[in-house]
Design a protein around this motif. Structure first.
Motif, mmCIF file in Angstrom:
data_model
loop_
_atom_site.group_PDB
_atom_site.id
_atom_site.type_symbol
_atom_site.label_atom_id
_atom_site.label_comp_id
_atom_site.label_asym_id
_atom_site.label_seq_id
_atom_site.Cartn_x
_atom_site.Cartn_y
_atom_site.Cartn_z
ATOM 1 N N PHE A 1 0.861 -1.178 0.000
ATOM 2 C CA PHE A 1 0.000 0.000 0.000
ATOM 3 C C PHE A 1 0.901 1.233 0.000
ATOM 4 O O PHE A 1 1.707 1.419 0.919
ATOM 5 C CB PHE A 1 -0.898 0.016 1.232
ATOM 6 C CG PHE A 1 -1.938 -1.069 1.238
ATOM 7 C CD1 PHE A 1 -3.144 -0.900 0.574
ATOM 8 C CD2 PHE A 1 -1.697 -2.267 1.885
ATOM 9 C CE1 PHE A 1 -4.095 -1.905 0.574
ATOM 10 C CE2 PHE A 1 -2.649 -3.275 1.897
ATOM 11 C CZ PHE A 1 -3.850 -3.095 1.235
ATOM 12 N N ALA B 1 0.775 4.997 0.475
ATOM 13 C CA ALA B 1 -0.125 6.022 1.014
ATOM 14 C C ALA B 1 0.422 7.408 0.685
ATOM 15 O O ALA B 1 1.572 7.721 1.005
ATOM 16 C CB ALA B 1 -0.277 5.849 2.520
ATOM 17 N N TYR C 1 -7.098 3.734 -5.072
ATOM 18 C CA TYR C 1 -8.304 3.775 -4.245
ATOM 19 C C TYR C 1 -8.761 5.222 -4.171
ATOM 20 O O TYR C 1 -8.456 5.942 -3.227
ATOM 21 C CB TYR C 1 -7.997 3.203 -2.866
ATOM 22 C CG TYR C 1 -9.224 2.868 -2.049
ATOM 23 C CD1 TYR C 1 -9.856 1.634 -2.184
ATOM 24 C CD2 TYR C 1 -9.748 3.783 -1.144
ATOM 25 C CE1 TYR C 1 -10.984 1.327 -1.432
ATOM 26 C CE2 TYR C 1 -10.872 3.478 -0.385
ATOM 27 C CZ TYR C 1 -11.490 2.243 -0.537
ATOM 28 O OH TYR C 1 -12.600 1.935 0.201
ATOM 29 N N ILE D 1 -9.799 -4.324 -2.363
ATOM 30 C CA ILE D 1 -8.421 -4.830 -2.405
ATOM 31 C C ILE D 1 -8.404 -6.259 -2.937
ATOM 32 O O ILE D 1 -7.432 -6.695 -3.570
ATOM 33 C CB ILE D 1 -7.775 -4.760 -1.001
ATOM 34 C CG1 ILE D 1 -7.818 -3.326 -0.467
ATOM 35 C CG2 ILE D 1 -6.335 -5.256 -1.054
ATOM 36 C CD1 ILE D 1 -7.296 -2.272 -1.425
ATOM 37 N N ALA E 1 -5.485 -0.922 5.834
ATOM 38 C CA ALA E 1 -4.362 -1.479 5.074
ATOM 39 C C ALA E 1 -3.427 -2.265 5.981
ATOM 40 O O ALA E 1 -2.875 -3.300 5.582
ATOM 41 C CB ALA E 1 -3.594 -0.352 4.376
ATOM 42 N N SER E 2 -3.251 -1.802 7.207
ATOM 43 C CA SER E 2 -2.362 -2.498 8.151
ATOM 44 C C SER E 2 -2.977 -3.778 8.677
ATOM 45 O O SER E 2 -2.280 -4.627 9.229
ATOM 46 C CB SER E 2 -2.033 -1.578 9.335
ATOM 47 O OG SER E 2 -1.366 -0.414 8.901
ATOM 48 N N MET F 1 -4.785 -6.077 6.905
ATOM 49 C CA MET F 1 -5.197 -6.953 5.808
ATOM 50 C C MET F 1 -5.401 -8.383 6.267
ATOM 51 O O MET F 1 -6.221 -9.125 5.735
ATOM 52 C CB MET F 1 -4.135 -6.934 4.701
ATOM 53 C CG MET F 1 -4.376 -5.900 3.624
ATOM 54 S SD MET F 1 -5.720 -6.343 2.520
ATOM 55 C CE MET F 1 -4.978 -7.683 1.596
#
Length: 576
Positions: A210, A212, A349, A363, A390-391, A393
């Protein structure tokens, strides 16, 4: 002419998790069975093998598949036909019964909700297996849930499938088993579970990086006040919503810069061996989707496909893109769930949807592995709640009834922030986006955060965009640690050179104190270095070490953690 019974010997080989779940299913022989498996793991193949087994031994005479969308009806029918199971994807409620040429039909939850008695009669006419794909949709509304329950109670067997976190509301999902925990709350219970962490370990899915992006955003309120905020910094939810919406504005600089970076990453993947790698931009609405497609053409020189959920030819366009080598597709929700385009490897996204359910669905479009070493890259706004998702998943979620809602962000704020500025009424005209710039804030992988801030278009950003496209999960973690170490070493060298310069006549001013943002970045780097050191000592995955620190210290993932929480985790990992 009756449809032929499928031949089990011609069925494709099953993956280990599918074989294990099949054995469990055949051992239990219960009416209801729930399988939770990460997107890309092969839920469709697993379900069709069960259908073939039950048709072959005479347990059932017919199969009904219930899917979320019209496009997925076609996809299910095509997959079933390849293994000798004929399903009617064109069945309509007015038809009442399928032709004898078919083993059954594929319908949508909406179809069932509109005429449950039609499907109940079909279910009662022949011994039926019902496959409820993405079963959480049966809780979308009371009508759908009641319809599914009424229609399929007479079924001989029911197989529930889902590949995403369960819902966050209190609508019970029909035929799902709930058990009361020690806290008194009812939790859904799955009979077979195959999570993202399991699939990543087995090389069934791709590792996901990811990327960011933060940046400065400016907007004007309806009162005429101009506000500015840095995306990703701690703010009220209203300000986060407006800064987020400003970043996604097609007229600003944030989206063109992020699309340029995403296209550069796509080129790296294509040159590294994924020659047909494709990219997907997930937009909030149709107007933005069309604008993003124009931006992609300006950035890349190539036209992007556009798929809007209410277009007549949406399914055909998805199929055409899946079979082509076109670089980019822009979609609004249509491609968020269940759609199988294995070559998708880069995502942007660019939507305001932020529930765990929707994020996981989105995702899931990028994780389907075709061969070892393929990686996926998803570009997203540096918004605390998204960073947390995201952390996490690898997190597995159950459906909990009666739990206080705390999804971390109120999507309604974003919906209000995104209303058309030209809408009638002063209350609708919340604000006007003025400008936004993009900056790579961090790279998230396996629950850990890597990197230092890098302006879009700089060599520092390119170091991450240029990561090799064919890597195992361990190699991804190793390279990210190496990149971060090189960045830190370069920063130390620059600081040493400045310190070595001849002192001016006037005494040097003391170094400026670090801002809260700078301290958080420094602490995140220190924590990642300590976690990496423990990984090398113990062999434990980075994500597992981070998860243990969260268990011991509490708080959100490191991408969201406060300065105090980061300092506590640093002290804790040094004692492990």
């Amino acid at each position: 002419m009756a449809a032929r019974t499928p031949v089990l010997e011609t069925f494709p080989p099953l993956r280990a998790w599918q074989r294990k779940a099949l054995v469990e299913y055949l051992r239990r022989r219960t009416e209801d069975f729930t399988a939770v498996a990460t997107p890309g793991a092969g839920k469709t193949t697993f379900a069709l093998r069960i259908a073939a087994e039950l048709l072959a031994d005479g347990t059932v005479e017919a199969v009904t598949v219930v899917a979320p969308t019209e496009h997925l009806k076609t996809q299910w029918a095509e997959s079933a036909a390849r293994v000798g199971i004929q399903l009617d994807a064109a069945f309509r409620n007015a038809d009442l019964h399928s032709s004898a040429d078919f083993h059954g039909a594929v319908v949508t939850y909406a179809q069932v909700g509109m005429a449950p008695q039609v499907h109940r009669r079909r279910t009662m006419t022949r011994r039926t297996l019902v496959i409820l794909d993405e079963i959480h949709h049966a809780g979308d509304s009371r009508t759908w849930g009641d319809g599914v329950k009424a229609a399929f109670e007479p079924a001989v067997r029911r197989l529930m499938l889902t590949g995403t976190p369960f819902r966050s509301d209190d609508n019970p999902i029909p035929f799902v088993t709930y058990e009361r925990g020690g806290d008194g709350l009812l939790r859904s219970r799955a009979d077979a579970v195959y999570g993202y962490a399991d699939a990543l370990r087995d090389s069934v899915v791709r590792p996901v990086l990811f990327l960011a992006y933060s940046g400065e955003t400016r907007w004007r309120t309806n009162a005429g006040d101009e506000l500015a905020a840095r995306l990703g910094e701690p703010m009220t939810q209203d300000l986060i919503a407006q800064a987020w919406r400003t970043a996604l504005d097609p007229a600003g600089d944030w989206m063109p810069q992020v699309l340029r970076a995403a296209d550069a990453r796509l080129s790296v993947l294509r040159e590294a061996g994924m020659s047909d790698a494709g990219g997907l931009v997930i937009a909030s609405d149709q107007q933005n989707a069309r604008s993003y497609a124009k931006l992609i053409e300006q950035v890349t020189g190539e036209r992007a496909g556009v798929v809007l959920s209410d277009d007549q030819g949406a399914s055909a366009r998805i199929a055409a893109f899946a079979a082509s080598d076109q670089r980019w597709l822009v979609a609004v929700r249509m491609v968020s769930e269940g759609v199988d385009i294995p070559r998708l490897a880069v995502g942007v996204y660019a939507t305001s949807a932020s529930t765990p359910l929707y994020f996981a669905q989105a995702i899931g479009r990028f994780v389907r592995a075709r061969r070892p070493g393929e990686t996926a890259s998803v570009f997203l706004p540096s918004v605390p709640h998204l960073l947390g998702l995201a952390s996490e998943m690898e997190a597995e979620r159950d459906h909990v009834l009666g739990k206080p809602k705390d999804d971390g962000f109120d999507d309604g704020l974003l919906e209000r922030a995104q209303r058309d500025e030209q809408a009638s009424g002063e209350l609708e005209k919340r604000f006007t986006a003025l400008s936004a710039t993009a900056e790579l804030d961090q790279v998230i992988f396996d629950g850990a955060s890597f990197g230092t801030a890098a302006q879009a278009g700089t060599p520092e950003e390119q170091e991450y965009l240029g990561l090799p496209g064919l890597l195992t999960a361990d190699e991804v973690a190793l390279l990210l640690n190496k990149r971060q170490a090189e960045q830190l070493a370069a920063q130390r060298r620059r600081a040493a050179l400045r310190a070595a310069e001849p002192a001016a006549a006037a005494p040097a001013a003391p170094p400026a104190p670090m801002s809260a943002a700078q301290r958080r970045v420094a602490l995140r780097r220190q924590l990642n270095a300590l976690v990496a050191a423990r990984h090398h000592r113990t062999g434990q995955p980075h994500g597992k070490i981070h998860a243990e620190l969260r268990r011991l210290c509490g708080g959100p993932p490191s991408a969201q953690a406060t300065i105090e929480q980061l300092e506590e985790r640093i002290a804790t990992v040094q004692t492990l």
